[in-house]
Each structure stands twice: as structure tokens, then as C-alpha cells.
Motif scaffolding. Structure first.
Motif, short mmCIF file in Angstrom:
data_model
loop_
_atom_site.label_atom_id
_atom_site.label_comp_id
_atom_site.label_asym_id
_atom_site.label_seq_id
_atom_site.Cartn_x
_atom_site.Cartn_y
_atom_site.Cartn_z
N GLY A 236 -44.34 -52.87 -63.57
CA GLY A 236 -44.82 -52.49 -62.25
C GLY A 236 -45.04 -51.00 -62.10
O GLY A 236 -45.32 -50.27 -63.05
N LEU A 237 -44.90 -50.53 -60.86
CA LEU A 237 -45.16 -49.13 -60.56
C LEU A 237 -44.20 -48.18 -61.27
O LEU A 237 -44.53 -47.01 -61.51
CB LEU A 237 -45.09 -48.90 -59.04
N GLN A 238 -43.02 -48.65 -61.62
CA GLN A 238 -42.05 -47.80 -62.31
C GLN A 238 -42.60 -47.30 -63.64
O GLN A 238 -42.24 -46.22 -64.11
CB GLN A 238 -40.75 -48.57 -62.53
N SER A 239 -43.51 -48.06 -64.24
CA SER A 239 -44.05 -47.70 -65.55
C SER A 239 -45.11 -46.61 -65.49
O SER A 239 -45.54 -46.11 -66.52
CB SER A 239 -44.64 -48.94 -66.23
N ILE A 240 -45.56 -46.25 -64.29
CA ILE A 240 -46.60 -45.23 -64.18
C ILE A 240 -46.08 -43.98 -63.49
O ILE A 240 -46.86 -43.15 -63.03
CB ILE A 240 -47.83 -45.78 -63.42
N ARG A 241 -44.77 -43.83 -63.41
CA ARG A 241 -44.17 -42.67 -62.74
C ARG A 241 -43.57 -41.69 -63.73
O ARG A 241 -43.02 -42.09 -64.75
CB ARG A 241 -43.08 -43.13 -61.77
N CYS A 242 -43.68 -40.42 -63.41
CA CYS A 242 -43.02 -39.39 -64.21
C CYS A 242 -41.53 -39.63 -64.17
O CYS A 242 -40.95 -39.82 -63.09
CB CYS A 242 -43.35 -38.00 -63.66
N PRO A 243 -40.85 -39.62 -65.32
CA PRO A 243 -39.40 -39.86 -65.33
C PRO A 243 -38.59 -38.74 -64.69
O PRO A 243 -37.41 -38.92 -64.42
CB PRO A 243 -39.07 -39.98 -66.83
N ILE A 244 -39.22 -37.62 -64.41
CA ILE A 244 -38.51 -36.49 -63.81
C ILE A 244 -38.70 -36.44 -62.30
O ILE A 244 -37.73 -36.34 -61.55
CB ILE A 244 -38.99 -35.16 -64.43
N CYS A 245 -39.95 -36.55 -61.83
CA CYS A 245 -40.21 -36.36 -60.40
C CYS A 245 -40.81 -37.59 -59.71
O CYS A 245 -41.00 -37.57 -58.49
CB CYS A 245 -41.13 -35.16 -60.19
N SER A 246 -41.15 -38.64 -60.46
CA SER A 246 -41.70 -39.90 -59.94
C SER A 246 -43.15 -39.81 -59.47
O SER A 246 -43.70 -40.79 -58.94
CB SER A 246 -40.84 -40.46 -58.80
N VAL A 247 -43.81 -38.66 -59.63
CA VAL A 247 -45.24 -38.58 -59.32
C VAL A 247 -46.00 -39.44 -60.33
O VAL A 247 -45.58 -39.60 -61.48
CB VAL A 247 -45.71 -37.10 -59.39
N SER A 248 -47.14 -40.00 -59.92
CA SER A 248 -47.94 -40.82 -60.83
C SER A 248 -48.30 -40.04 -62.08
O SER A 248 -48.65 -38.85 -62.01
CB SER A 248 -49.23 -41.27 -60.13
N LEU A 249 -48.22 -40.70 -63.23
CA LEU A 249 -48.51 -40.04 -64.50
C LEU A 249 -49.91 -39.48 -64.54
O LEU A 249 -50.14 -38.36 -65.00
CB LEU A 249 -48.32 -41.03 -65.66
N TYR A 250 -50.87 -40.26 -64.05
CA TYR A 250 -52.27 -39.86 -64.06
C TYR A 250 -52.89 -40.26 -62.72
O TYR A 250 -52.19 -40.72 -61.83
CB TYR A 250 -53.02 -40.52 -65.22
N LYS A 251 -54.18 -40.08 -62.59
CA LYS A 251 -54.87 -40.53 -61.39
C LYS A 251 -55.21 -42.01 -61.56
O LYS A 251 -55.74 -42.42 -62.59
CB LYS A 251 -56.14 -39.70 -61.17
N TYR A 252 -54.90 -42.80 -60.56
CA TYR A 252 -55.04 -44.26 -60.67
C TYR A 252 -55.92 -44.84 -59.57
O TYR A 252 -55.58 -45.85 -58.96
CB TYR A 252 -53.66 -44.92 -60.63
N CYS B 112 -42.66 -40.92 -76.76
CA CYS B 112 -41.57 -41.23 -75.82
C CYS B 112 -42.14 -41.79 -74.52
O CYS B 112 -41.57 -42.71 -73.92
CB CYS B 112 -40.73 -39.98 -75.54
N LEU B 113 -43.26 -41.22 -74.08
CA LEU B 113 -43.90 -41.72 -72.86
C LEU B 113 -44.37 -43.15 -73.06
O LEU B 113 -44.21 -44.01 -72.19
CB LEU B 113 -45.09 -40.83 -72.49
N ARG B 114 -44.94 -43.44 -74.24
CA ARG B 114 -45.41 -44.79 -74.54
C ARG B 114 -44.25 -45.79 -74.52
O ARG B 114 -44.36 -46.88 -73.94
CB ARG B 114 -46.11 -44.81 -75.89
N GLU B 115 -43.13 -45.41 -75.11
CA GLU B 115 -41.96 -46.28 -75.13
C GLU B 115 -41.40 -46.47 -73.72
O GLU B 115 -40.96 -47.56 -73.36
CB GLU B 115 -40.89 -45.69 -76.05
N LEU B 116 -41.43 -45.40 -72.93
CA LEU B 116 -40.93 -45.48 -71.56
C LEU B 116 -41.77 -46.44 -70.74
O LEU B 116 -41.25 -47.27 -69.98
CB LEU B 116 -40.96 -44.08 -70.94
N GLN B 117 -43.09 -46.38 -70.90
CA GLN B 117 -43.98 -47.26 -70.15
C GLN B 117 -43.79 -48.72 -70.55
O GLN B 117 -43.90 -49.62 -69.71
CB GLN B 117 -45.43 -46.84 -70.37
#
Length: 270
Positions: free
Chosen positions: A196-212, A186-191
Motif C-alpha cells: 500500500g501507501l507505506q511502500s511509496i513513503r520516504c522511511p525518514i520523513c514519510s513524503v512520497s518517494l516520487y511524484k505519483y 535498500c530502497l527496492r528492498e524496503l518497497q
């Protein structure tokens, strides 16, 4: 995991899907007995087979595996209570058997299945490779023990994309940097569905998915190489950082706005 996400995201799964049904189990598990569902009295290879068959219609329901009190030997069709082997012909139903979960898996030893008393379910991967987080309410890999962010009952939620249960899912689950959880697919499909930056944000809290750090460094380079036109220079905007939650005033740039507190470009206009 062999990707950058290792150490930041961890993968959990409760089972490995088989490619097809056979006389020794279903696509979920290999075994040599069928369970009799206490709710409807019908025989199925496993609880997932039951739940999939009974997911539609007015009588949709899920099985309570702790209430299973009868199984059918696939070899001799003898009916009996749950146990490791058939009391009539001696057939071993599975190399791994958990009497607490009423669970059989002939691949259990290979998959290093173990029962977690605090999760109240069986998991794969070897007990020595996991720790139980009471706050998150689940077993997590040892590699993230000191780095994961605790979220109350993080695993006892539905996936934010497909809305299916995460805790007992047989599909791999990813633990994000922020502590939220989501099915890996689901995360892969979401990304893939965002740019842009929207693809690297948690869908719940918008924090970056990983360290970038590498991505932020590349954005630093691009911003430095592309100065804004004269009429936009010295224009300042207020931003809120999605990663550290700090509010700041920064110079406007079309490529993005860097948080001066944590150096993240995962920000939004205040």
C-alpha cells in the motif's frame, strides 16, 4: 536512468565493482599497484579491500587514504611513494590517478572519473554532468539542479535501511523527491517489504518517494466507483498530508483520504 524516476531521483556512485580479483586489481577497481595501509602496515588492492578485511573483531578500523605514503608495484614489487607509475620499472599503475585521493583506476577514463575539490573525493560520470550542492554537501546530476530539494548534509548520513555510509559508498545512491538519500538496492528492498501507501513513503520523513499523479488519478477513479455504505456517508475525518504537511477535514473512505491542498493520497489520520 531509463525509468520514471529520472529527473526526480538521481543515481550516484563512486566506483564500479569488478567481478573477481586478478593480478590487475580487485573486485572494486582495476589497477597495478597495492597500497600499504598506514594504520596496520599491510598491503591491499584498495581502501575497500582493507576496510572489508578489518571490519570485524577488536581491531576493526578503516583506512585514511590521505595518509597512504607507500604503494607496491604489482609488476616488480618495488615499494615507493604514491605516483602515477613505478619509479623502478615504469609500469603505469592506472589510466586515472588522483594524487589527492591516492586513487588509481584503469577504468577511470571510461568511467569519466573526476575529482571534486569540495567533496574531497573522486566521482564517476564526468565533471560536466554534475554540480556541487553546498547545502546537501555533495555532487548531484545536472538534471536535478533546479528541482532537487536541499537537505542539510543529505549525503553525509548513513543509509536509513542498512546504516552504512552514503557519501563514500560504491553502491548506487538514490536522491528522493524530499531530498533524503538512500541506497538504491535498500530502497527496492524496503518497497518490497511494505504494501500500500507505506511502500511509496520516504522511511525518514514519510513524503512520497516520487511524484505519483497517475496513482492519485487511479485512486480518484476507484473512490468514485466505490461509494461508501449509507451509514458511513457524510462521515468526516481529520487528516495530515505527508506531502504538503497541511491539515484538512475530508469525507471518510476506506481506500484512502485525498489531501484537498495538493491532491495527494499520502495522508494520515490526525
Amino acid at each position: 536512468m531509463a525509468t520514471k524516476e529520472s529527473g526526480i531521483a538521481a543515481i550516484l556512485g563512486n566506483g564500479r565493482a569488478l567481478t573477481s580479483c586478478s593480478s590487475q586489481g580487485c573486485r572494486h577497481y582495476r589497477r597495478r599497484c597495492r597500497i600499504v595501509a598506514p594504520c596496520c602496515g599491510e598491503a591491499f588492492w584498495c581502501r575497500h579491500c582493507h576496510n572489508e578485511a578489518r571490519s570485524d573483531g577488536w581491531n576493526s578500523h578503516e583506512i585514511d587514504r590521505t595518509q597512504i605514503c607507500e604503494v607496491i608495484c604489482q609488476k616488480c614489487q618495488h615499494r615507493q611513494g604514491p605516483s602515477r607509475q613505478c619509479s623502478a620499472c615504469g609500469e603505469v599503475f592506472g589510466s586515472y590517478f588522483c594524487e589527492l585521493c591516492n586513487f588509481w583506476d584503469d577504468d577511470g577514463v571510461e568511467k569519466q572519473v573526476f575529482h571534486c575539490a569540495r567533496c574531497s573525493i573522486c566521482r564517476v560520470g564526468g565533471r560536466e554532468n554534475f554540480f556541487h550542492c553546498d547545502t546537501c554537501g555533495s555532487c548531484y546530476p545536472n538534471e536535478i539542479r533546479s528541482t532537487h530539494t536541499c537537505v542539510e548534509n543529505a549525503m553525509h548520513q548513513n543509509c536509513s535501511v542498512c546504516l552504512q555510509d552514503l557519501f563514500q559508498s560504491t553502491i548506487q545512491v538514490t536522491i528522493l523527491q524530499c531530498g533524503h538519500t538512500i541506497h538504491q538496492e535498500c530502497l527496492r528492498e524496503l518497497q518490497m517489504s511494505f504494501a500500500g501507501l507505506q511502500s511509496i513513503r520516504c522511511p525518514i520523513c514519510s513524503v512520497s518517494l516520487y511524484k505519483y499523479e497517475d496513482l492519485w488519478a487511479e485512486l480518484d477513479r476507484q473512490v468514485a466507483e466505490m461509494p461508501m455504505p449509507a451509514e458511513y456517508r457524510n462521515t468526516h475525518v481529520s487528516i495530515i498530508c505527508n506531502d504538503c504537511q497541511q491539515t484538512s477535514g475530508v469525507e471518510f473512505h476506506v481506500l484512502g483520504h485525498k489531501c484537498p491542498q495538493c491532491n495527494s493520497y499520502n495522508t494520515r489520520r490526525a
